[in-house]
Design a protein around this motif. Structure first.
Motif, PDB file in Angstrom:
ATOM      1  N   GLU A 198     -12.684  21.107  17.167  1.00  9.49           N
ATOM      2  CA  GLU A 198     -13.617  19.992  17.272  1.00  9.49           C
ATOM      3  C   GLU A 198     -15.023  20.457  17.621  1.00  9.49           C
ATOM      4  N   VAL A 199     -15.117  21.572  18.274  1.00  9.04           N
ATOM      5  CA  VAL A 199     -16.445  22.070  18.627  1.00  9.04           C
ATOM      6  C   VAL A 199     -17.166  22.573  17.383  1.00  9.04           C
ATOM      7  N   LEU A 200     -16.469  23.304  16.570  1.00 10.51           N
ATOM      8  CA  LEU A 200     -17.094  23.932  15.416  1.00 10.51           C
ATOM      9  C   LEU A 200     -17.772  22.949  14.464  1.00 10.51           C
ATOM     10  N   PRO A 201     -17.045  21.995  13.936  1.00  9.53           N
ATOM     11  CA  PRO A 201     -17.572  21.303  12.780  1.00  9.53           C
ATOM     12  C   PRO A 201     -18.568  20.199  13.087  1.00  9.53           C
ATOM     13  N   LEU A 202     -18.816  19.888  14.322  1.00  7.59           N
ATOM     14  CA  LEU A 202     -19.643  18.733  14.627  1.00  7.59           C
ATOM     15  C   LEU A 202     -21.026  18.839  13.987  1.00  7.59           C
ATOM     16  N   SER A 203     -21.548  20.044  13.917  1.00 10.16           N
ATOM     17  CA  SER A 203     -22.883  20.208  13.362  1.00 10.16           C
ATOM     18  C   SER A 203     -22.882  20.046  11.849  1.00 10.16           C
ATOM     19  N   GLU A 204     -21.741  20.154  11.222  1.00  9.69           N
ATOM     20  CA  GLU A 204     -21.737  20.224   9.762  1.00  9.69           C
ATOM     21  C   GLU A 204     -21.367  18.909   9.102  1.00  9.69           C
ATOM     22  N   GLY A 205     -21.165  17.876   9.873  1.00 10.35           N
ATOM     23  CA  GLY A 205     -20.857  16.594   9.248  1.00 10.35           C
ATOM     24  C   GLY A 205     -19.372  16.421   9.061  1.00 10.35           C
ATOM     25  N   PRO A 206     -18.930  15.179   8.944  1.00  9.92           N
ATOM     26  CA  PRO A 206     -17.507  14.873   8.928  1.00  9.92           C
ATOM     27  C   PRO A 206     -16.761  15.420   7.707  1.00  9.92           C
ATOM     28  N   ARG A 207     -17.434  15.554   6.583  1.00 10.67           N
ATOM     29  CA  ARG A 207     -16.759  15.995   5.365  1.00 10.67           C
ATOM     30  C   ARG A 207     -16.269  17.424   5.483  1.00 10.67           C
ATOM     31  N   ASP A 208     -17.179  18.281   5.907  1.00  9.94           N
ATOM     32  CA  ASP A 208     -16.810  19.680   6.058  1.00  9.94           C
ATOM     33  C   ASP A 208     -15.783  19.836   7.154  1.00  9.94           C
ATOM     34  N   MET A 209     -15.888  18.945   8.119  1.00 11.48           N
ATOM     35  CA  MET A 209     -14.972  19.020   9.237  1.00 11.48           C
ATOM     36  C   MET A 209     -13.526  18.934   8.761  1.00 11.48           C
ATOM     37  N   PHE A 210     -13.348  18.016   7.836  1.00  9.86           N
ATOM     38  CA  PHE A 210     -12.004  17.876   7.275  1.00  9.86           C
ATOM     39  C   PHE A 210     -11.500  19.184   6.712  1.00  9.86           C
ATOM     40  N   GLN A 211     -12.339  19.768   5.844  1.00  6.11           N
ATOM     41  CA  GLN A 211     -11.903  20.984   5.158  1.00  6.11           C
ATOM     42  C   GLN A 211     -11.643  22.093   6.152  1.00  6.11           C
ATOM     43  N   ILE A 212     -12.577  22.240   7.060  1.00  4.60           N
ATOM     44  CA  ILE A 212     -12.425  23.355   7.990  1.00  4.60           C
ATOM     45  C   ILE A 212     -11.213  23.161   8.866  1.00  4.60           C
TER      46      ILE A 212
ATOM     47  N   LEU B 175      -8.257  25.776   9.032  1.00  6.86           N
ATOM     48  CA  LEU B 175      -7.877  26.371  10.305  1.00  6.86           C
ATOM     49  C   LEU B 175      -6.426  26.080  10.619  1.00  6.86           C
ATOM     50  N   TRP B 176      -6.020  24.862  10.245  1.00 13.64           N
ATOM     51  CA  TRP B 176      -4.632  24.486  10.494  1.00 13.64           C
ATOM     52  C   TRP B 176      -3.703  25.411   9.743  1.00 13.64           C
TER      53      TRP B 176
ATOM     54  N   LYS C 118      -6.574  33.805   1.585  1.00 18.22           N
ATOM     55  CA  LYS C 118      -6.236  34.973   2.370  1.00 18.22           C
ATOM     56  C   LYS C 118      -7.399  35.380   3.253  1.00 18.22           C
ATOM     57  N   VAL C 119      -8.592  35.383   2.652  1.00 18.03           N
ATOM     58  CA  VAL C 119      -9.764  35.818   3.417  1.00 18.03           C
ATOM     59  C   VAL C 119      -9.953  34.933   4.641  1.00 18.03           C
ATOM     60  N   ILE C 120      -9.905  33.627   4.359  1.00 22.02           N
ATOM     61  CA  ILE C 120     -10.076  32.690   5.462  1.00 22.02           C
ATOM     62  C   ILE C 120      -8.996  32.893   6.505  1.00 22.02           C
ATOM     63  N   GLY C 121      -7.762  33.035   5.969  1.00 21.90           N
ATOM     64  CA  GLY C 121      -6.635  33.191   6.883  1.00 21.90           C
ATOM     65  C   GLY C 121      -6.823  34.398   7.774  1.00 21.90           C
ATOM     66  N   GLU C 122      -7.230  35.510   7.139  1.00 25.61           N
ATOM     67  CA  GLU C 122      -7.361  36.738   7.922  1.00 25.61           C
ATOM     68  C   GLU C 122      -8.416  36.588   9.004  1.00 25.61           C
ATOM     69  N   SER C 123      -9.569  36.044   8.593  1.00 25.09           N
ATOM     70  CA  SER C 123     -10.644  35.944   9.566  1.00 25.09           C
ATOM     71  C   SER C 123     -10.225  35.070  10.744  1.00 25.09           C
ATOM     72  N   SER C 124      -9.610  33.931  10.392  1.00 25.11           N
ATOM     73  CA  SER C 124      -9.311  33.026  11.498  1.00 25.11           C
ATOM     74  C   SER C 124      -8.094  33.478  12.287  1.00 25.11           C
ATOM     75  N   THR C 125      -7.157  34.199  11.610  1.00 20.54           N
ATOM     76  CA  THR C 125      -6.039  34.690  12.420  1.00 20.54           C
ATOM     77  C   THR C 125      -6.548  35.669  13.453  1.00 20.54           C
ATOM     78  N   SER C 126      -7.547  36.459  13.057  1.00 16.81           N
ATOM     79  CA  SER C 126      -8.061  37.426  14.028  1.00 16.81           C
ATOM     80  C   SER C 126      -8.682  36.682  15.213  1.00 16.81           C
ATOM     81  N   THR C 127      -9.424  35.593  14.877  1.00 14.75           N
ATOM     82  CA  THR C 127     -10.031  34.862  15.987  1.00 14.75           C
ATOM     83  C   THR C 127      -8.981  34.237  16.875  1.00 14.75           C
ATOM     84  N   THR C 128      -7.982  33.622  16.225  1.00 12.48           N
ATOM     85  CA  THR C 128      -6.987  32.952  17.058  1.00 12.48           C
ATOM     86  C   THR C 128      -6.231  33.953  17.898  1.00 12.48           C
ATOM     87  N   SER C 129      -5.910  35.100  17.286  1.00 10.98           N
ATOM     88  CA  SER C 129      -5.109  36.043  18.058  1.00 10.98           C
ATOM     89  C   SER C 129      -5.932  36.615  19.202  1.00 10.98           C
TER      90      SER C 129
END
Lengths: 352, 151
Positions: free
Chosen positions: A213-227, A231-232, A181-192
């Motif tokens: 694709e911009v966000l996760p590049l700094s954090e490595g491919p593993r985190d990218m998946f999760q994020i 986000l999806w 929920k927390v993640i959802g709320e934060s990112s829904t606010s950004t998307t909206s």
């Protein structure tokens, strides 16, 4: 004329029963609707034969008392059960005990049907005396009462155990939902905020991926998946919220007028008109069909139809559930692998 | 996808209708009863999944109206007209010169309902294709639904 009024009132009554039982049980077992509806409808189909047996056991003096019992008996049952039945919290997760309970009730149903068929055949072939008939009916009543054992067992014997299980299950699940929920709320606010008042979800989806694709590049491919996955989820949630404003999507609660605006509803309705209508036509004309073929014992055909009707109801409920479970499980796996492959492709692309 | 099962059931019933033209009344009875019964459990479950359970009472009863509506047309118009037609034909054929015109028109033989059965089979086929349309339209929704319930 009198008969017409009687039939009208009687049919209304049976529809009320049907509706009440169906709606409440569908609401309390949202996970396994096919099973519930199948069992209930199956018992509706069987009830005619059951009543015949019970009345044969009682051997009433005249027709009036039979009708009196039929009229008053079910009403008494439901009046008595008013005090016991109460709304249960609908379980979002289906429990393991549900499955075994349904299987038990199914087996009882089939046993009952087979038993009724046997008894009917016996009574038609041999002329039985009153004591054997009442014996048969007693066994029948015991068989009907057997499914009640299921809830009693569930409540009294597995009650504390399941409570423990729920207590064990609850904390991690709660945490999981909270974090989502927390993640959802934060990112829904950004998307909206990024997609200011875009109502079409297609555009919404299109706008977000570059960000992903911009966000996760700094954090490595593993985190990218999760994020990406999170986000999806958030995006789908946001899309759903936007859709809710426009009107309910599939699976939400429709009112009748909203449903009548959907094409799905009408397609389903006409499919039912044709399929069930032709079925009913054959059943109605069965007497004449038999007569035209020179057969005079229509009773046999009628009982054959009613028993296969019952089997169809129960079996339809069971197999639809099975098919939905397994086919969609397979479908989901394929879909998942498809997505997975697409993502790997994308990653390779980025690395280059 | 639950509706695909309806389709399967109906095409099964349909197949046996056509077989029923030869006169297997038992087969027609069993297949037809089975298909008719299966409609109710499957269609209602599917409706509750698609349209939600909150107002399910109204939706359920509206869908229940479908079967009498279909039967009203098919039984009251199609079947009875064909039956009467063949009955009259047979009455003429028998050369009923006997006095009473008020004699009951009775149809005998396989011919009375074979045309009706054929029409019903066609109607069933059409219904099956309609339910395939629903299957196609709701496929994505069902996939989503069962993915979510599995998580």
């Amino acid at each position: 004329m009198q008969l017409c009024v009687l039939i009208f009132v009687g049919q209304n009554g049976s529809t009320y029963y049907n509706t009440a039982a169906l709606v409440s049980s569908v609401q309390s077992f949202p996970e396994s609707r096919g099973h519930v509806v199948g069992i209930l409808k199956g018992f509706v189909g069987l009830s005619g034969a059951i009543w015949t047996q019970i009345i044969a056991m009682l051997k009433l003096p005249d027709q009036a008392s039979i009708i009196f019992i039929i009229a008053v008996g079910p009403a008494m049952v439901s009046l008595a059960l008013i005090f016991i039945i109460r709304p249960v919290e609908s379980y979002k997760q289906s429990r393991a005990s549900d499955e075994s309970g349904f299987m038990f009730i199914y087996s009882i149903c089939l046993l009952l049907a087979a038993y009724l068929t046997g008894v009917l055949l016996l009574e038609n072939v041999l002329h039985l005396d009153q004591t054997t008939i009442s014996l048969f009916a007693l066994v029948l009543i015991i068989l009907i009462l057997l499914p009640i054992v299921v809830p009693i067992l569930l409540v009294f014997f597995s009650g504390p155990q399941s409570a423990d299980q729920e207590a064990l299950l609850e904390p991690p699940m709660l945490e999981a939902t909270k974090s989502k929920k927390v993640i959802g709320e934060s990112s829904t606010s950004t998307t909206s905020s990024s997609t200011t008042k875009v109502t079409k979800h297609v555009e919404n989806e299109k706008n977000v991926p570059p960000k992903l694709e911009v966000l996760p590049l700094s954090e490595g491919p593993r985190d990218m998946f999760q994020i990406q996955a999170r986000l999806w989820q958030a995006v789908t949630k946001a899309v759903r919220k936007i859709k809710l404003k426009n009107g309910p999507s599939r699976g939400d609660d429709f009112t009748l007028s909203q449903a009548m605006a959907e094409a799905d509803f009408w397609v389903m309705f006409f499919s039912l008109v044709m399929g069930a209508g032709s079925g009913l036509t054959i059943i109605n004309n069965m007497g004449q069909i038999c007569q035209s073929l020179g057969d005079n014992n229509v009773n046999v055909y009628v009982s054959v139809i009613s028993i296969s009707n019952f089997l169809g109801r129960v079996g339809g409920g069971y197999f639809s559930e099975v098919i939905v479970r397994y086919v969609y499980h397979l479908y989901y796996i394929c879909y998942f692998y498809y997505l997975y492959g697409a993502k790997i492709d994308k990653m390779n692309h980025i690395k280059r | 996808m639950a509706l695909a099962v309806i389709q399967a059931m109906m095409s099964l019933g349909l197949l046996y209708y056509v077989m029923g033209l030869v006169g297997h009344v038992y087969v027609v009875g069993i297949a037809n009863g089975f298909g008719y019964g299966a409609h109710w459990s499957i269609a209602l479950a599917a409706a509750s999944e698609l349209f939600g359970v909150k107002n399910f009472g109204t939706l359920y009863n509206f869908l229940t109206m479908a079967s009498p509506a279909g039967s009203l047309f098919l039984s009251g118009f199609v079947a009875s007209t064909i039956y009467d037609y063949y009955a009259e034909q047979q009455a003429k054929h028998r050369m009923v010169q006997s006095l009473n015109n008020n004699e009951l028109l009775l149809c005998e033989g396989n011919v009375c309902f074979s045309l009706t059965c054929g029409i019903l089979a066609l109607v069933c086929l059409f219904a099956a294709s309609l339910s395939l349309v629903i299957v196609h339209r709701t496929r994505r929704f069902y996939a989503q639904l069962y993915v979510e319930s599995r998580r």
